[in-house]
Design a protein around this motif. Structure first.
Motif, PDB file in Angstrom:
ATOM      1  N   ARG A 195       4.205  -6.043   4.807  1.00 30.65           N
ATOM      2  CA  ARG A 195       3.533  -5.788   3.499  1.00 30.65           C
ATOM      3  C   ARG A 195       4.437  -6.215   2.368  1.00 30.65           C
ATOM      4  O   ARG A 195       5.609  -6.028   2.589  1.00 30.65           O
ATOM      5  CB  ARG A 195       3.273  -4.429   3.369  1.00 30.65           C
ATOM      6  CG  ARG A 195       2.274  -3.788   4.543  1.00 30.65           C
ATOM      7  CD  ARG A 195       0.853  -3.950   4.381  1.00 30.65           C
ATOM      8  NE  ARG A 195      -0.008  -3.355   5.318  1.00 30.65           N
ATOM      9  CZ  ARG A 195      -0.230  -3.835   6.475  1.00 30.65           C
ATOM     10  NH1 ARG A 195      -0.001  -4.909   7.068  1.00 30.65           N
ATOM     11  NH2 ARG A 195      -0.982  -3.075   7.525  1.00 30.65           N
ATOM     12  N   ASP A 246       6.787   6.960   7.408  1.00 31.88           N
ATOM     13  CA  ASP A 246       6.665   6.141   6.006  1.00 31.88           C
ATOM     14  C   ASP A 246       7.805   6.108   5.127  1.00 31.88           C
ATOM     15  O   ASP A 246       7.602   5.890   3.983  1.00 31.88           O
ATOM     16  CB  ASP A 246       5.364   6.582   5.664  1.00 31.88           C
ATOM     17  CG  ASP A 246       5.193   7.955   4.830  1.00 31.88           C
ATOM     18  OD1 ASP A 246       6.370   8.819   5.002  1.00 31.88           O
ATOM     19  OD2 ASP A 246       4.032   8.234   4.077  1.00 31.88           O
ATOM     20  N   CYS A 283       5.165  -1.373   7.063  1.00 33.91           N
ATOM     21  CA  CYS A 283       3.996  -1.532   6.672  1.00 33.91           C
ATOM     22  C   CYS A 283       3.473  -0.017   6.110  1.00 33.91           C
ATOM     23  O   CYS A 283       2.928   0.195   4.924  1.00 33.91           O
ATOM     24  CB  CYS A 283       2.839  -1.794   7.667  1.00 33.91           C
ATOM     25  SG  CYS A 283       3.189  -3.415   8.581  1.00 33.91           S
ATOM     26  N   LYS A 284       3.788   1.144   6.649  1.00 30.04           N
ATOM     27  CA  LYS A 284       3.377   2.534   6.209  1.00 30.04           C
ATOM     28  C   LYS A 284       4.037   2.912   4.705  1.00 30.04           C
ATOM     29  O   LYS A 284       3.053   3.455   4.067  1.00 30.04           O
ATOM     30  CB  LYS A 284       3.652   3.442   7.177  1.00 30.04           C
ATOM     31  CG  LYS A 284       2.827   3.554   8.326  1.00 30.04           C
ATOM     32  CD  LYS A 284       3.073   4.796   9.105  1.00 30.04           C
ATOM     33  CE  LYS A 284       2.047   4.827  10.306  1.00 30.04           C
ATOM     34  NZ  LYS A 284       2.742   5.624  11.425  1.00 30.04           N
ATOM     35  N   ASP A 294       1.524   1.040   2.583  1.00 28.70           N
ATOM     36  CA  ASP A 294       0.105   1.438   2.692  1.00 28.70           C
ATOM     37  C   ASP A 294      -0.087   3.014   2.362  1.00 28.70           C
ATOM     38  O   ASP A 294      -1.045   3.471   1.614  1.00 28.70           O
ATOM     39  CB  ASP A 294      -0.414   1.430   4.211  1.00 28.70           C
ATOM     40  CG  ASP A 294      -0.431  -0.081   4.667  1.00 28.70           C
ATOM     41  OD1 ASP A 294      -0.558  -1.022   3.797  1.00 28.70           O
ATOM     42  OD2 ASP A 294      -0.531  -0.299   5.990  1.00 28.70           O
ATOM     43  N   ASN A 295       0.920   3.861   2.825  1.00 32.02           N
ATOM     44  CA  ASN A 295       0.754   5.318   2.453  1.00 32.02           C
ATOM     45  C   ASN A 295       1.214   5.722   0.954  1.00 32.02           C
ATOM     46  O   ASN A 295       1.218   6.600   0.666  1.00 32.02           O
ATOM     47  CB  ASN A 295       1.418   6.136   3.374  1.00 32.02           C
ATOM     48  CG  ASN A 295       1.014   5.896   4.767  1.00 32.02           C
ATOM     49  OD1 ASN A 295      -0.109   5.468   5.047  1.00 32.02           O
ATOM     50  ND2 ASN A 295       1.735   6.558   5.739  1.00 32.02           N
ATOM     51  N   LYS A 344       0.000   3.828  -1.724  1.00 33.18           N
ATOM     52  CA  LYS A 344      -0.861   2.923  -2.712  1.00 33.18           C
ATOM     53  C   LYS A 344      -1.264   3.726  -4.051  1.00 33.18           C
ATOM     54  O   LYS A 344      -1.198   2.980  -5.070  1.00 33.18           O
ATOM     55  CB  LYS A 344      -2.020   2.666  -1.849  1.00 33.18           C
ATOM     56  CG  LYS A 344      -2.316   1.404  -0.982  1.00 33.18           C
ATOM     57  CD  LYS A 344      -3.826   1.151  -0.446  1.00 33.18           C
ATOM     58  CE  LYS A 344      -3.661  -0.084   0.362  1.00 33.18           C
ATOM     59  NZ  LYS A 344      -5.044  -0.115   0.622  1.00 33.18           N
ATOM     60  N   CYS A 396      -0.801   1.187  -6.737  1.00 33.46           N
ATOM     61  CA  CYS A 396      -1.834   0.252  -7.070  1.00 33.46           C
ATOM     62  C   CYS A 396      -2.146   0.545  -8.591  1.00 33.46           C
ATOM     63  O   CYS A 396      -2.590   1.616  -8.932  1.00 33.46           O
ATOM     64  CB  CYS A 396      -3.021   0.574  -6.332  1.00 33.46           C
ATOM     65  SG  CYS A 396      -2.842  -0.225  -4.515  1.00 33.46           S
ATOM     66  N   TRP A 430      -1.637  -6.726  -4.453  1.00 34.95           N
ATOM     67  CA  TRP A 430      -1.277  -6.565  -3.213  1.00 34.95           C
ATOM     68  C   TRP A 430      -0.349  -5.292  -3.232  1.00 34.95           C
ATOM     69  O   TRP A 430       0.707  -5.473  -4.151  1.00 34.95           O
ATOM     70  CB  TRP A 430      -0.506  -7.618  -2.205  1.00 34.95           C
ATOM     71  CG  TRP A 430      -1.386  -8.749  -2.243  1.00 34.95           C
ATOM     72  CD1 TRP A 430      -1.171  -9.767  -2.941  1.00 34.95           C
ATOM     73  CD2 TRP A 430      -2.588  -8.772  -1.611  1.00 34.95           C
ATOM     74  NE1 TRP A 430      -2.142 -10.896  -2.664  1.00 34.95           N
ATOM     75  CE2 TRP A 430      -3.245 -10.262  -1.768  1.00 34.95           C
ATOM     76  CE3 TRP A 430      -3.449  -8.126  -0.948  1.00 34.95           C
ATOM     77  CZ2 TRP A 430      -4.138 -10.786  -1.230  1.00 34.95           C
ATOM     78  CZ3 TRP A 430      -4.645  -8.509  -0.563  1.00 34.95           C
ATOM     79  CH2 TRP A 430      -5.096  -9.998  -0.510  1.00 34.95           C
ATOM     80  N   PRO A 431      -0.460  -4.274  -2.442  1.00 33.36           N
ATOM     81  CA  PRO A 431      -1.561  -3.821  -1.508  1.00 33.36           C
ATOM     82  C   PRO A 431      -2.819  -3.753  -2.263  1.00 33.36           C
ATOM     83  O   PRO A 431      -2.866  -3.602  -3.400  1.00 33.36           O
ATOM     84  CB  PRO A 431      -1.298  -2.493  -0.981  1.00 33.36           C
ATOM     85  CG  PRO A 431      -0.270  -1.821  -1.953  1.00 33.36           C
ATOM     86  CD  PRO A 431       0.473  -3.100  -2.708  1.00 33.36           C
ATOM     87  N   ASP A 466      -6.326  -2.148  -3.637  1.00 30.14           N
ATOM     88  CA  ASP A 466      -6.814  -1.140  -3.903  1.00 30.14           C
ATOM     89  C   ASP A 466      -8.394  -1.169  -3.428  1.00 30.14           C
ATOM     90  O   ASP A 466      -9.147  -1.380  -4.393  1.00 30.14           O
ATOM     91  CB  ASP A 466      -6.732  -0.581  -5.322  1.00 30.14           C
ATOM     92  CG  ASP A 466      -7.213   0.918  -5.719  1.00 30.14           C
ATOM     93  OD1 ASP A 466      -7.882   1.336  -4.861  1.00 30.14           O
ATOM     94  OD2 ASP A 466      -7.110   1.075  -6.724  1.00 30.14           O
TER      95      ASP A 466
END
Lengths: 254, 381
Positions: free
Chosen positions: B144, B215, B258-259, B262-263, B265, B269, B316-317, B319
């Motif tokens: 990511r 994470d 990755c997390k 991702d976690n 966001k 975002c 990226w990431p 939303d």
């Protein structure tokens, strides 16, 4: 490795990954002896390496800051480290394929810029880790996994190359010349200018066994018969220099 | 660590080119090392920093190529510095292996990609938005990154600061995905007296590549502190020791990389919404294309058309949630892009039951409001 050098090593990661007969362990010892004799603060030295057998000399073995980078790029990484923090002693240790083939551009530009780092080439004339393919320092006519009928290309003389790019301190020894090698590493580490040390290191596993040099002793004997000191070059005719390993400090031509 | 600092530039209104504002934003955020290689349409960033960095005690390096640029920048980052490089498509392609390395070694760094028309040398200096997917997926492996897209000179300044903050906070390479129009645009923007910046946690730890939280982001010591750092792009455990043959170590490392994005966001975002609450016609755009879209929805609103705009500042990431919310009432979702359809792939994935229409332009020109209106009319009921 002598026990007094253990303080510089992560002994918990022993044994080293080097094959029987590999010269890289001797080079590793020479570097640590130089550090010890200079009484350098090991926590202010950053060892940068690329990809390949030579790159594993410092990483993960040295109990200092180590930066194990992308294939061919350690000199570029080292440039960033040294330029941003000039108080660090930055030492690149990598192989001939890494420094001279994929990383050749960075090597010549660092020499041109006189970036005050030490670059030590663990030069075994072969791509050891990937299975014994041709490197830019493989001697002409040598057999490798990609030149089974003999290398048709001329090899790089890395010392001449970096010297011509403006490198201030350039020297070559083999791992069998341990004392002058340690002295050269000490000079380089204290130089505060771009220093290049080409260290010829035997690779019986990948180079030797395809070139009738099956043991370390065979490789040692071969290297011994080919070594010529820089100071005695004038006594030799050009044709006598073919296949020779020129050792010693590369002075300015004039 | 979050802190408030005074702006480097005197607080007032400035009239500046986007690239120069980006360079000033980097300095304001604390960038003290820049390495780059000349390439239009990003060169003004390095030209400006070559002058400005020495003035603030920083280091500027013009390297031999883009590979050397990103690598030297990563090296400098580990001395504790905030670092940046800027390039355009061809150079960005060369930097991708280095971006992957920065992901794996969790090295904070900012890469500005002023997108130009490709593939290959393409239309040097002409605008495009063709690197959207490359920014996300260009390096090999599973990973990511964060990518931000500015639409104004103000955001060339502001989002550069945000890029540094996110990069420091999450120890991840962050890409400012600008385009030639925004980069070469000259307009006024405001420098506030104070800005909020984030500095990495430099606590010396034995485990700079792992935390208890799955994470989490571990502290990042730097060279010369006695931390005995073991940094490698190979699979490594929390101490940095290579463990390339251990499936558990690899899985734990890659999942955490990755997390940690991702976690988080909600924090990463950034989007902006205009008239999206009851939008029957939703425009989804980013960068300069969003500005053309904004002009279009203003016109449509005047004609009583329920048109809205969802603008992605963080591409990226991606939303998903905000898109789903904004598209609830929309009959058609328009996605104008200066490429043959890249972010639209995400939008179609998130809105499988909606009519999603791409508006593409691949001429080395900005998408004008008239280009968007033309396609809109074909789908207006």
């Amino acid at each position: 490795m002598s026990e007094y050098l253990y303080k510089y090593l992560r002994t918990e990661v022993f044994p080293t990954p080097f094959c029987p007969g590999c010269g890289h362990g001797i080079l590793m010892g020479a570097i640590l002896r130089a550090v010890d004799e200079l009484n350098l603060d090991f926590q202010k030295v950053v060892f940068v390496s690329g990809i390949g057998c030579g790159a594993w000399i410092p990483s993960p073995h040295f109990r200092a800051d180590t930066l194990h980078t992308l294939h061919g790029r350690p000199v570029a990484y080292a440039t960033g480290v040294k330029k941003m923090n000039p108080e660090l002693n930055v030492v690149v240790i990598s192989g001939d394929g890494d420094l001279a083939a994929i990383g050749g551009n960075h090597l010549i530009h660092a020499a041109r810029r006189n970036v005050p780092i030490t670059v030590i080439c663990a030069n075994n004339n072969i791509y050891g880790m990937t299975g014994g393919q041709l490197s830019p320092t493989t001697p002409k006519n040598s057999k490798t996994m990609t030149t089974m009928t003999g290398n048709p290309e001329e090899a790089f003389d890395l010392c001449k190359l970096v010297k011509s790019c403006g490198a201030k301190y350039v020297v070559r020894y083999t791992v069998f010349h341990t004392k002058p090698l340690i002295k050269a590493i000490k000079t380089a580490l204290s130089a505060n200018q771009f220093a290049f040390i080409d260290v010829i290191s035997p690779c019986p596993t990948q180079y030797g066994r395809r070139n009738q040099l099956l043991t370390l002793f065979d490789m040692y004997s071969d290297i011994k018969t080919r070594v010529v000191h820089y100071n005695s070059l004038k006594e030799l005719k050009p044709e006598e220099l073919s296949g020779k390993i020129i050792i010693g400090e590369y002075y300015d031509e004039n | 660590m979050k802190t408030i600092v005074k702006s480097l530039l005197a607080p007032r209104k400035y009239f500046m080119q986007g690239n120069i504002a980006c360079a000033e934003g980097a300095l304001a955020a604390g960038c003290r090392y820049y390495a780059g290689y000349p390439i239009t349409p990003s060169s003004e960033i390095m030209e400006h920093l070559s002058k400005r960095l020495p003035e603030v005690g920083g280091v500027f390096m013009q390297m031999e190529d883009e590979i050397a640029s990103i690598c030297s920048m990563i090296g400098a980052a580990w001395t504790g510095a905030k670092v940046m490089t800027a390039t355009s498509g061809p150079g960005f392609s060369l930097m991708l292996e280095g971006i992957g390395y920065a992901v794996m070694t969790e090295t904070p760094c900012v890469i500005v990609d002023v997108q130009r028309a490709g593939p290959a040398t393409g239309q040097a200096t002409k605008p495009a938005q063709g690197d959207i997917m490359q920014a996300r997926w260009g390096a090999h492996g599973d990973y990511r990154i964060i990518a931000l897209a500015p639409w104004s000179v103000q955001e060339m300044y502001d989002l550069t600061i945000t890029a540094f903050n996110l990069s420091e906070k999450y120890r991840v390479p962050t890409i400012l995905l600008a385009d030639e129009v925004v980069a070469h645009l000259k307009e006024s923007f405001v420098v506030k007296p104070e800005i909020e910046i984030y500095n990495r946690d430099q606590t010396i730890t034995k485990t700079p590549f792992g935390t208890e939280e799955e994470d989490g982001v571990p502290p990042m010591p730097c060279f010369g502190q006695g931390a005995q750092l073991l940094i490698t792009g190979s699979t490594h455990n929390e101490y940095g020791i290579r463990k390339v043959a251990d499936p558990d170590v690899h899985e734990r490392l890659v999942l955490r990389l990755c997390k940690k994005i991702d976690n988080h966001k909600k924090d990463i975002c950034l989007t902006e919404k205009y008239y999206t609450d009851d939008a029957e016609y939703l425009f989804v755009a980013y960068g300069i294309t969003a500005r053309s879209s904004y002009a279009v929805i203003q016109e449509l609103q005047k004609s009583q058309v329920k048109a809205g705009l969802l603008r992605y500042l963080t591409i990226w990431p991606f939303d998903e949630e905000t898109l789903i919310n904004c598209a609830q009432k929309s009959r058609v979702v328009f996605v104008p892009e200066m490429n043959q359809g890249q972010l639209i792939l995400e939008i179609k994935r998130v809105l499988p039951d909606k009519k999603v229409v791409g508006i593409s332009k691949t001429r080395g020109e900005a998408i004008y409001p008239s280009d968007i209106i033309k396609v809109f009319r074909e789908h207006y009921e």
